[in-house]
Design a protein around this motif. Sequence first.
Motif, PDB file in Angstrom:
ATOM      1  N   ASP A  26       1.074  -1.415  -0.257  1.00 24.58           N
ATOM      2  CA  ASP A  26       0.139  -0.207  -0.235  1.00 24.58           C
ATOM      3  C   ASP A  26       0.977   1.526  -0.422  1.00 24.58           C
ATOM      4  OD1 ASP A  26       0.887  -0.325   2.818  1.00 24.58           O
ATOM      5  OD2 ASP A  26      -1.339   0.303   3.517  1.00 24.58           O
ATOM      6  N   ILE A  27       2.094   0.664  -0.359  1.00 19.83           N
ATOM      7  CA  ILE A  27       2.667   2.283  -0.050  1.00 19.83           C
ATOM      8  C   ILE A  27       2.322   3.004  -1.620  1.00 19.83           C
ATOM      9  CG2 ILE A  27       4.759   1.285   0.700  1.00 19.83           C
ATOM     10  CD1 ILE A  27       5.970   1.018  -2.276  1.00 19.83           C
ATOM     11  N   THR A  28       2.859   4.766  -1.694  1.00 15.98           N
ATOM     12  CA  THR A  28       2.288   5.309  -3.022  1.00 15.98           C
ATOM     13  C   THR A  28       3.060   5.078  -4.046  1.00 15.98           C
ATOM     14  OG1 THR A  28       2.919   7.580  -1.278  1.00 15.98           O
ATOM     15  CG2 THR A  28       1.852   7.936  -3.468  1.00 15.98           C
ATOM     16  N   THR A  29       3.778   4.285  -4.169  1.00 12.28           N
ATOM     17  CA  THR A  29       4.047   4.184  -5.723  1.00 12.28           C
ATOM     18  C   THR A  29       3.588   2.643  -6.034  1.00 12.28           C
ATOM     19  OG1 THR A  29       6.759   4.797  -4.944  1.00 12.28           O
ATOM     20  CG2 THR A  29       6.507   3.453  -7.321  1.00 12.28           C
ATOM     21  N   ASP A  30       4.034   1.938  -5.442  1.00 12.76           N
ATOM     22  CA  ASP A  30       2.847   0.110  -6.117  1.00 12.76           C
ATOM     23  C   ASP A  30       1.370   1.343  -5.570  1.00 12.76           C
ATOM     24  OD1 ASP A  30       5.190  -0.807  -5.478  1.00 12.76           O
ATOM     25  OD2 ASP A  30       4.562  -2.274  -3.451  1.00 12.76           O
ATOM     26  N   LYS A  31       0.509   1.150  -5.340  1.00 12.86           N
ATOM     27  CA  LYS A  31      -0.771   2.092  -5.517  1.00 12.86           C
ATOM     28  C   LYS A  31      -0.216   2.229  -6.775  1.00 12.86           C
ATOM     29  CE  LYS A  31      -2.294   2.735  -0.628  1.00 12.86           C
ATOM     30  NZ  LYS A  31      -3.033   4.008  -0.175  1.00 12.86           N
ATOM     31  N   ASN A  32       0.572   3.131  -7.322  1.00 15.69           N
ATOM     32  CA  ASN A  32       0.333   4.086  -8.925  1.00 15.69           C
ATOM     33  C   ASN A  32       0.360   2.828  -9.891  1.00 15.69           C
ATOM     34  OD1 ASN A  32      -0.175   6.569  -7.220  1.00 15.69           O
ATOM     35  ND2 ASN A  32       1.556   6.954  -7.211  1.00 15.69           N
ATOM     36  N   VAL A  33       1.443   2.065  -9.446  1.00 17.24           N
ATOM     37  CA  VAL A  33       1.980   1.210 -10.289  1.00 17.24           C
ATOM     38  C   VAL A  33       0.459   0.123 -10.952  1.00 17.24           C
ATOM     39  CG1 VAL A  33       3.280  -0.484 -11.471  1.00 17.24           C
ATOM     40  CG2 VAL A  33       4.458   1.974 -10.115  1.00 17.24           C
ATOM     41  N   SER A  34       0.196  -0.478  -9.463  1.00 14.28           N
ATOM     42  CA  SER A  34      -1.193  -1.262  -9.485  1.00 14.28           C
ATOM     43  C   SER A  34      -2.253  -0.496 -10.831  1.00 14.28           C
ATOM     44  CB  SER A  34      -1.266  -1.976  -8.513  1.00 14.28           C
ATOM     45  OG  SER A  34      -1.943  -1.061  -7.212  1.00 14.28           O
ATOM     46  N   GLU A  35      -2.317   0.397  -9.924  1.00 15.02           N
ATOM     47  CA  GLU A  35      -3.600   0.788 -10.647  1.00 15.02           C
ATOM     48  C   GLU A  35      -3.476   1.466 -11.922  1.00 15.02           C
ATOM     49  OE1 GLU A  35      -4.574   4.331  -9.277  1.00 15.02           O
ATOM     50  OE2 GLU A  35      -5.336   3.707  -6.980  1.00 15.02           O
ATOM     51  N   PHE A  36      -1.574   1.682 -12.430  1.00 12.26           N
ATOM     52  CA  PHE A  36      -1.603   1.970 -13.931  1.00 12.26           C
ATOM     53  C   PHE A  36      -1.894   0.694 -14.657  1.00 12.26           C
ATOM     54  CE2 PHE A  36       1.159   1.378 -17.402  1.00 12.26           C
ATOM     55  CZ  PHE A  36       1.136   2.856 -18.261  1.00 12.26           C
ATOM     56  N   LEU A  37      -1.659  -0.415 -13.558  1.00 14.45           N
ATOM     57  CA  LEU A  37      -0.874  -1.987 -14.368  1.00 14.45           C
ATOM     58  C   LEU A  37      -2.243  -2.406 -14.951  1.00 14.45           C
ATOM     59  CD1 LEU A  37       1.564  -3.731 -12.611  1.00 14.45           C
ATOM     60  CD2 LEU A  37       2.022  -3.008 -14.951  1.00 14.45           C
ATOM     61  N   GLN A  38      -3.603  -2.179 -13.483  1.00 19.09           N
ATOM     62  CA  GLN A  38      -5.060  -2.385 -14.086  1.00 19.09           C
ATOM     63  C   GLN A  38      -5.618  -1.964 -15.001  1.00 19.09           C
ATOM     64  OE1 GLN A  38      -7.699  -0.761 -10.980  1.00 19.09           O
ATOM     65  NE2 GLN A  38      -8.610  -2.784 -11.005  1.00 19.09           N
TER      66      GLN A  38
END
Length: 178
Positions: A26-38
Amino acid sequence: KAKKLWQAGLKQLGKSKLDLTLVASDITTDKNVSEFLQSQLESKLPGLKVTVKNLPSKSAYNLAANGKFDLYLSFWINDYADPYSELQTLEMTNSHNYGKYTSAAYAAYNNELKQARKNAATRSVYFNHLLKAQEQMNQDYPVLPLYTMVEDHLVNTNLKGVLWHKVGMVDYTQAYFK
């Protein structure tokens, strides 16, 4: 090509749609990357629904370590400046092989790493075996590198004791001003 392969895969499974879960911290970078991938996966592959689970790091890791994921976004930094540090993470006995990577040619992959260790004293032979292992991994794609982190540090010339590790980490714990 991805769309054609996707459609062929769905047909092979006898499905018209597929739901996958992407686990990430749930760190900001992972949230952003996972939302982009989705967003990218769902918009490019018709019939795919990706559910993102951004969890505290330890919870995400525990799911990955127990194989409870379809897709897992993780971070890896080598322990030392050698490609073996990264390649060995996909050996079956390695605890970081979360997806339990294996393939018909997996024995060849493991053998190349074994031969690299056995011939580590001869640099050209060592790296030739690592290259063959990398080529096998590139055919199977069990891990998809998404990006490489790079950091710049503007450091006062009076600051001494900074440890610049070859794998990209900077350690200021011993730093002092002269």
